[in-house]
Design a protein around this motif. Structure first.
Motif, short mmCIF file in Angstrom:
data_model
loop_
_atom_site.label_atom_id
_atom_site.label_comp_id
_atom_site.label_asym_id
_atom_site.label_seq_id
_atom_site.Cartn_x
_atom_site.Cartn_y
_atom_site.Cartn_z
N LYS A 29 0.83 -1.20 0.00
CA LYS A 29 0.00 0.00 0.00
C LYS A 29 0.87 1.26 0.00
CE LYS A 29 -4.03 -2.13 2.03
NZ LYS A 29 -4.95 -2.23 3.15
N ALA A 30 1.97 1.25 0.75
CA ALA A 30 2.89 2.40 0.76
C ALA A 30 3.53 2.58 -0.62
CB ALA A 30 3.96 2.21 1.83
N MET A 31 3.90 1.47 -1.26
CA MET A 31 4.47 1.55 -2.61
C MET A 31 3.47 2.14 -3.59
SD MET A 31 6.42 -2.14 -2.76
CE MET A 31 6.57 -2.11 -4.52
N VAL A 32 2.23 1.71 -3.49
CA VAL A 32 1.19 2.20 -4.40
C VAL A 32 0.95 3.68 -4.18
CG1 VAL A 32 -1.27 2.03 -4.95
CG2 VAL A 32 0.10 -0.04 -4.74
N ARG A 33 0.96 4.13 -2.91
CA ARG A 33 0.79 5.56 -2.65
C ARG A 33 1.91 6.37 -3.29
NH1 ARG A 33 -0.84 4.04 2.75
NH2 ARG A 33 1.32 4.35 3.38
N CYS A 34 3.14 5.87 -3.25
CA CYS A 34 4.27 6.56 -3.88
C CYS A 34 4.10 6.61 -5.40
CB CYS A 34 5.58 5.86 -3.53
SG CYS A 34 6.08 6.05 -1.83
N VAL A 35 3.69 5.51 -5.98
CA VAL A 35 3.48 5.47 -7.43
C VAL A 35 2.36 6.41 -7.84
CG1 VAL A 35 2.72 3.99 -9.35
CG2 VAL A 35 4.42 3.15 -7.73
N GLU A 36 1.27 6.43 -7.08
CA GLU A 36 0.16 7.32 -7.40
C GLU A 36 0.57 8.79 -7.27
OE1 GLU A 36 -2.93 5.93 -4.79
OE2 GLU A 36 -3.69 4.51 -6.30
N ALA A 37 1.41 9.12 -6.28
CA ALA A 37 1.90 10.49 -6.15
C ALA A 37 2.76 10.86 -7.36
CB ALA A 37 2.70 10.63 -4.86
N TRP A 38 3.59 9.94 -7.80
CA TRP A 38 4.42 10.18 -8.98
C TRP A 38 3.57 10.33 -10.23
CZ3 TRP A 38 5.35 7.01 -13.30
CH2 TRP A 38 6.35 7.47 -14.15
N GLU A 39 2.55 9.48 -10.36
CA GLU A 39 1.64 9.54 -11.51
C GLU A 39 0.94 10.89 -11.57
OE1 GLU A 39 0.60 7.46 -14.05
OE2 GLU A 39 2.18 6.03 -13.59
N GLY A 40 0.60 11.45 -10.41
CA GLY A 40 -0.09 12.73 -10.36
C GLY A 40 0.79 13.89 -10.82
N GLN A 41 2.11 13.74 -10.72
CA GLN A 41 3.04 14.80 -11.07
C GLN A 41 3.43 14.78 -12.54
OE1 GLN A 41 6.39 14.33 -8.51
NE2 GLN A 41 5.31 15.00 -6.68
N LYS A 42 3.41 13.63 -13.17
CA LYS A 42 3.89 13.54 -14.55
C LYS A 42 2.84 14.00 -15.54
CE LYS A 42 2.83 8.87 -16.01
NZ LYS A 42 3.36 7.69 -16.62
N VAL A 43 3.29 14.38 -16.71
CA VAL A 43 2.40 14.81 -17.77
C VAL A 43 1.76 13.59 -18.41
CG1 VAL A 43 2.27 16.01 -19.98
CG2 VAL A 43 3.83 16.83 -18.21
N LYS A 44 0.46 13.62 -18.60
CA LYS A 44 -0.27 12.48 -19.16
C LYS A 44 -0.14 12.47 -20.69
CE LYS A 44 -2.26 11.54 -15.14
NZ LYS A 44 -2.17 10.39 -14.38
N TRP A 45 0.52 11.47 -21.23
CA TRP A 45 0.64 11.28 -22.68
C TRP A 45 0.13 9.90 -23.03
CZ3 TRP A 45 2.02 15.10 -25.91
CH2 TRP A 45 2.69 16.19 -25.38
N GLY A 46 -0.45 9.77 -24.19
CA GLY A 46 -0.92 8.46 -24.64
C GLY A 46 -2.19 8.03 -23.96
N ARG A 47 -2.50 6.78 -24.12
CA ARG A 47 -3.76 6.30 -23.55
C ARG A 47 -3.54 5.89 -22.09
NH1 ARG A 47 -4.63 0.28 -26.13
NH2 ARG A 47 -2.41 0.00 -26.09
N PRO A 48 -4.59 5.92 -21.30
CA PRO A 48 -4.47 5.57 -19.89
C PRO A 48 -4.21 4.07 -19.71
CG PRO A 48 -6.76 6.06 -20.44
CD PRO A 48 -5.93 6.37 -21.66
N SER A 49 -3.62 3.74 -18.59
CA SER A 49 -3.29 2.35 -18.28
C SER A 49 -4.56 1.54 -18.03
CB SER A 49 -2.40 2.29 -17.04
OG SER A 49 -2.16 0.96 -16.68
N ALA A 50 -4.54 0.31 -18.49
CA ALA A 50 -5.67 -0.58 -18.27
C ALA A 50 -5.61 -1.23 -16.89
CB ALA A 50 -5.69 -1.67 -19.34
N LEU A 51 -4.45 -1.17 -16.24
CA LEU A 51 -4.28 -1.79 -14.94
C LEU A 51 -4.42 -0.77 -13.82
CD1 LEU A 51 -1.13 -3.97 -15.66
CD2 LEU A 51 -3.50 -4.72 -15.58
N SER A 52 -4.93 -1.23 -12.69
CA SER A 52 -5.03 -0.35 -11.52
C SER A 52 -3.64 -0.16 -10.92
CB SER A 52 -5.95 -0.98 -10.48
OG SER A 52 -5.33 -2.11 -9.89
N SER A 53 -3.53 0.80 -10.02
CA SER A 53 -2.25 1.06 -9.36
C SER A 53 -1.79 -0.16 -8.56
CB SER A 53 -2.36 2.26 -8.43
OG SER A 53 -2.70 3.41 -9.15
#
Length: 64
Positions: free
Chosen positions: A31-55
């Protein structure tokens, strides 16, 4: 990956010992790893299609 063995929907129902045996980490660590990944995802610029997999599914793939 919904409902299949190895997906987050399936793994989250396991007991703590079974979860750790399968993934190598405790549920709280994932859960801590996923929170870190989600924080990073929120900072990056969204290019291309969204991921089909959940965090959480992405976190499980990271551990494989």
């Amino acid at each position: 990956m919904k409902g299949k063995q190895g997906s987050w929907d399936w793994v989250r129902k396991l007991k703590t010992k079974e979860f750790r045996r399968l993934t190598g980490v405790k549920p709280a660590t994932l859960k801590a790893m996923v929170r870190c990944v989600e924080a990073w995802e929120g900072q990056k610029v969204k290019w291309g299609r969204p991921s089909a997999l959940s965090s959480y599914d992405q976190g499980l793939m990271l551990l494989e």
